[in-house]
Write a protein that holds these residues in place. Sequence first.
Motif, PDB file in Angstrom:
ATOM      1  N   ASP A 139     -20.176  34.016  78.851  1.00 41.52           N
ATOM      2  CA  ASP A 139     -20.341  33.226  77.643  1.00 41.52           C
ATOM      3  C   ASP A 139     -19.311  33.695  76.616  1.00 41.52           C
ATOM      4  O   ASP A 139     -19.233  34.894  76.319  1.00 41.52           O
TER       5      ASP A 139
ATOM      6  N   GLU B 290      -7.742  27.896  76.709  1.00 44.39           N
ATOM      7  CA  GLU B 290      -7.528  28.396  78.070  1.00 44.39           C
ATOM      8  C   GLU B 290      -8.431  29.588  78.358  1.00 44.39           C
ATOM      9  O   GLU B 290      -9.007  29.709  79.441  1.00 44.39           O
TER      10      GLU B 290
ATOM     11  N   GLY C 193     -12.069  28.464  78.733  1.00 45.90           N
ATOM     12  CA  GLY C 193     -12.254  27.851  80.045  1.00 45.90           C
ATOM     13  C   GLY C 193     -12.308  28.883  81.169  1.00 45.90           C
ATOM     14  O   GLY C 193     -13.150  28.800  82.070  1.00 45.90           O
ATOM     15  N   GLN C 194     -11.416  29.873  81.098  1.00 39.30           N
ATOM     16  CA  GLN C 194     -11.397  30.915  82.123  1.00 39.30           C
ATOM     17  C   GLN C 194     -12.666  31.758  82.062  1.00 39.30           C
ATOM     18  O   GLN C 194     -13.226  32.117  83.101  1.00 39.30           O
TER      19      GLN C 194
ATOM     20  N   GLN D 274     -15.621  30.797  80.995  1.00 45.43           N
ATOM     21  CA  GLN D 274     -16.726  29.998  81.514  1.00 45.43           C
ATOM     22  C   GLN D 274     -16.649  29.856  83.028  1.00 45.43           C
ATOM     23  O   GLN D 274     -17.673  29.836  83.705  1.00 45.43           O
ATOM     24  N   THR D 275     -15.442  29.796  83.571  1.00 47.74           N
ATOM     25  CA  THR D 275     -15.270  29.749  85.022  1.00 47.74           C
ATOM     26  C   THR D 275     -15.796  31.022  85.665  1.00 47.74           C
ATOM     27  O   THR D 275     -16.401  30.987  86.734  1.00 47.74           O
ATOM     28  N   LEU D 276     -15.570  32.152  84.992  1.00 51.03           N
ATOM     29  CA  LEU D 276     -16.031  33.436  85.517  1.00 51.03           C
ATOM     30  C   LEU D 276     -17.508  33.692  85.225  1.00 51.03           C
ATOM     31  O   LEU D 276     -18.043  34.720  85.626  1.00 51.03           O
ATOM     32  N   GLY D 277     -18.151  32.791  84.483  1.00 48.37           N
ATOM     33  CA  GLY D 277     -19.572  32.942  84.186  1.00 48.37           C
ATOM     34  C   GLY D 277     -19.862  33.808  82.978  1.00 48.37           C
ATOM     35  O   GLY D 277     -20.959  34.340  82.842  1.00 48.37           O
TER      36      GLY D 277
END
Length: 119
Positions: free
Chosen positions: A66, A55, A58-59, A61-64
């Motif tokens: 690494d 989780e 994923g969060q 990566q959603t926020l950009g």
Amino acid sequence: MRSMKKMTCRALVVSMLALSFQTANAGMIGVDQAAAAGAAQTERALVVSMLDRAEAVGQLQTLGVDPSMARQRVAAMTDQEVHALAQDMQTAPAGALSSGGWLAVVLIAVAIWYFAYRK
């Protein structure tokens, strides 16, 4: 042969005298210092384990961000910063709702029940 033995003995005596003046220093550390070092490692492991969750990855990566860069940033943090972050993580509400949020959910459920089932 005799001069070789004398030369070797003299070299050994000089080296023994020159090297024997180095002393070792040992000190005692307190229990609080030892516990603090162990706690810092435990808290750092807690923060890194949170970054390893699917989780969280994923969060991030959603926020950009690494995830490996986030781990590097945690590794560069001081013990005090890691302690503060670990405390925030342990005291944060699990469902991300404060007590006011639960009150709103209960009030909405009561309102729905009242209007749906009143006669």
